[in-house]
Design a protein around this motif. Sequence first.
Motif, PDB file in Angstrom:
ATOM      1  N   VAL A 234       8.866   3.861  10.140  1.00 34.96           N
ATOM      2  CA  VAL A 234       8.032   2.435   9.735  1.00 34.96           C
ATOM      3  C   VAL A 234       6.612   2.849  10.610  1.00 34.96           C
ATOM      4  O   VAL A 234       6.512   2.939  11.871  1.00 34.96           O
ATOM      5  N   VAL A 235       5.833   3.039   9.544  1.00 30.35           N
ATOM      6  CA  VAL A 235       4.115   2.321  10.926  1.00 30.35           C
ATOM      7  C   VAL A 235       3.850   1.551  11.045  1.00 30.35           C
ATOM      8  O   VAL A 235       2.803   0.438   9.951  1.00 30.35           O
ATOM      9  N   ILE A 236       3.629   1.038  12.123  1.00 30.16           N
ATOM     10  CA  ILE A 236       3.429  -0.169  13.082  1.00 30.16           C
ATOM     11  C   ILE A 236       1.908   0.166  13.203  1.00 30.16           C
ATOM     12  O   ILE A 236       1.572   0.334  14.291  1.00 30.16           O
ATOM     13  N   ASP A 237       1.138  -0.827  13.140  1.00 28.44           N
ATOM     14  CA  ASP A 237      -0.545  -0.270  13.332  1.00 28.44           C
ATOM     15  C   ASP A 237      -0.513   1.018  14.067  1.00 28.44           C
ATOM     16  O   ASP A 237      -0.869   1.405  14.653  1.00 28.44           O
ATOM     17  N   MET A 252      13.031  -4.004  10.303  1.00 22.99           N
ATOM     18  CA  MET A 252      11.770  -3.081  11.381  1.00 22.99           C
ATOM     19  C   MET A 252      11.191  -3.906  10.689  1.00 22.99           C
ATOM     20  O   MET A 252      10.099  -4.547  11.565  1.00 22.99           O
ATOM     21  N   ALA A 253      10.435  -3.450   9.500  1.00 25.14           N
ATOM     22  CA  ALA A 253       8.651  -4.353   8.613  1.00 25.14           C
ATOM     23  C   ALA A 253       8.609  -4.959   8.581  1.00 25.14           C
ATOM     24  O   ALA A 253       7.368  -5.843   8.692  1.00 25.14           O
ATOM     25  N   SER A 260       2.298  -8.174  13.221  1.00 18.95           N
ATOM     26  CA  SER A 260       1.284  -7.016  12.755  1.00 18.95           C
ATOM     27  C   SER A 260      -0.112  -7.149  11.759  1.00 18.95           C
ATOM     28  O   SER A 260       0.441  -7.868  10.809  1.00 18.95           O
ATOM     29  N   SER A 261      -1.094  -6.250  11.542  1.00 18.26           N
ATOM     30  CA  SER A 261      -1.811  -6.017  10.330  1.00 18.26           C
ATOM     31  C   SER A 261      -1.860  -5.185   9.609  1.00 18.26           C
ATOM     32  O   SER A 261      -1.874  -5.443   9.050  1.00 18.26           O
ATOM     33  N   GLU A 262      -1.060  -3.943  10.003  1.00 22.46           N
ATOM     34  CA  GLU A 262      -0.904  -2.818   9.219  1.00 22.46           C
ATOM     35  C   GLU A 262       0.804  -2.110   9.508  1.00 22.46           C
ATOM     36  O   GLU A 262       1.355  -1.881  10.417  1.00 22.46           O
ATOM     37  N   VAL A 263       1.662  -2.291   8.479  1.00 17.29           N
ATOM     38  CA  VAL A 263       3.037  -1.726   8.621  1.00 17.29           C
ATOM     39  C   VAL A 263       3.445  -1.494   6.706  1.00 17.29           C
ATOM     40  O   VAL A 263       2.797  -1.908   5.595  1.00 17.29           O
ATOM     41  N   TYR A 264       3.348  -0.141   7.073  1.00 12.51           N
ATOM     42  CA  TYR A 264       4.272   1.015   6.292  1.00 12.51           C
ATOM     43  C   TYR A 264       5.396   1.288   6.669  1.00 12.51           C
ATOM     44  O   TYR A 264       5.475   1.654   7.891  1.00 12.51           O
ATOM     45  N   PRO A 287       0.593   3.519  -1.092  1.00  8.00           N
ATOM     46  CA  PRO A 287       1.756   2.658   0.720  1.00  8.00           C
ATOM     47  C   PRO A 287       1.223   1.559  -0.207  1.00  8.00           C
ATOM     48  O   PRO A 287       0.127   0.835  -0.398  1.00  8.00           O
ATOM     49  N   VAL A 288       1.862   0.383  -0.012  1.00  4.22           N
ATOM     50  CA  VAL A 288       1.378  -1.210   0.361  1.00  4.22           C
ATOM     51  C   VAL A 288       2.145  -1.585   1.453  1.00  4.22           C
ATOM     52  O   VAL A 288       2.702  -1.066   1.992  1.00  4.22           O
ATOM     53  N   ASN A 289       0.923  -2.228   2.282  1.00  7.11           N
ATOM     54  CA  ASN A 289       1.181  -2.381   3.252  1.00  7.11           C
ATOM     55  C   ASN A 289       2.032  -4.144   3.519  1.00  7.11           C
ATOM     56  O   ASN A 289       1.877  -5.465   2.934  1.00  7.11           O
ATOM     57  N   TRP A 290       3.379  -3.750   4.270  1.00  3.28           N
ATOM     58  CA  TRP A 290       4.201  -5.246   4.199  1.00  3.28           C
ATOM     59  C   TRP A 290       3.102  -6.296   4.913  1.00  3.28           C
ATOM     60  O   TRP A 290       3.680  -7.657   4.881  1.00  3.28           O
TER      61      TRP A 290
END
Length: 293
Positions: A234-237, A252-253, A260-264, A287-290
């Motif tokens: 999980v990539v959070i900002d 988590m996402a 958060s502004s960007e979540v992948y 990827p789609v930004n959650w």
Amino acid sequence: MAKAKDLTGKTFGKLEVLHRSPKRSKRGRALWVCRCECEAITEVQSHHLLSGSIISCGCARSDAGKAMQQYNKEHLVKDGVYTHLLTSKVRSDSKTGVKGVTITKNGKYQARITVKKQHIHLGLFNTLEEAAAARKEAEEKYFKPLLEDMMTMNKAEIKKYIDTTLLTKQEAMRVTGQNIKGFDQTVASGNLKPFYDHGEGRSRVRLYHRDDVEAYARQAEKRRRETYKEIWTVVIDGHKRPVYSEDEARKMAEEAADKSSEVYIEYYRAEDGQEAFLNPNGYGFEPVNWADS
């Protein structure tokens, strides 16, 4: 005794494992013959390779040392004087507590100062206060001009070096994908060492070299991929957090998407090396930004 995991052909930092050594360590642990990027051959224990504590034949440490020496020479030396020493603290075993002041056998206080490797005698004094004052006056005379010149010459260079090369704890955690507890354990175990470590308690400052952090992150990712069948990251900002179930990754996402502004979510499957993204509507290669869903 458990059979040692076969590391033949694997790469750890600058080391490529060639084959198992017929020898063992003093404690009976497996040794592996490795070839370094510099072409040197060395033998390393399994746990040192797997933990990332050894990533070269020693040339990486040597290269870092040479680079630091060159940096010091270019940025921290003025007229042959290593300016960092001018502001260093008094030695812990000092009997006077004042840098450059010692007590003679007859009870007098002797003040000295060293400039360009030359020892300058400042005098003998009856009191510590007099000796300390003489030392301070000499520092103003000899050290202050050098320090002022260095700050004028190198302020921009030093800032650029710090900004591009050194990472704070939070920045390093973004690279390794660890939480605070995991990162602290990594540092405490010696698997990642601070490049700069100064002070104690709340005033302690630790900075980490970007190359060291990125090398550790690569080794950690490699170990995860060798250990687990599936990994969701999980990539959070920009901050990566590896988890080991789809439900945990989604949860988590979803929680991070509101603040958060960007979540992948990155996905990896060890069986066939498949890489993809877990998006709100399912898996895909884009990827789609959650946070936008």
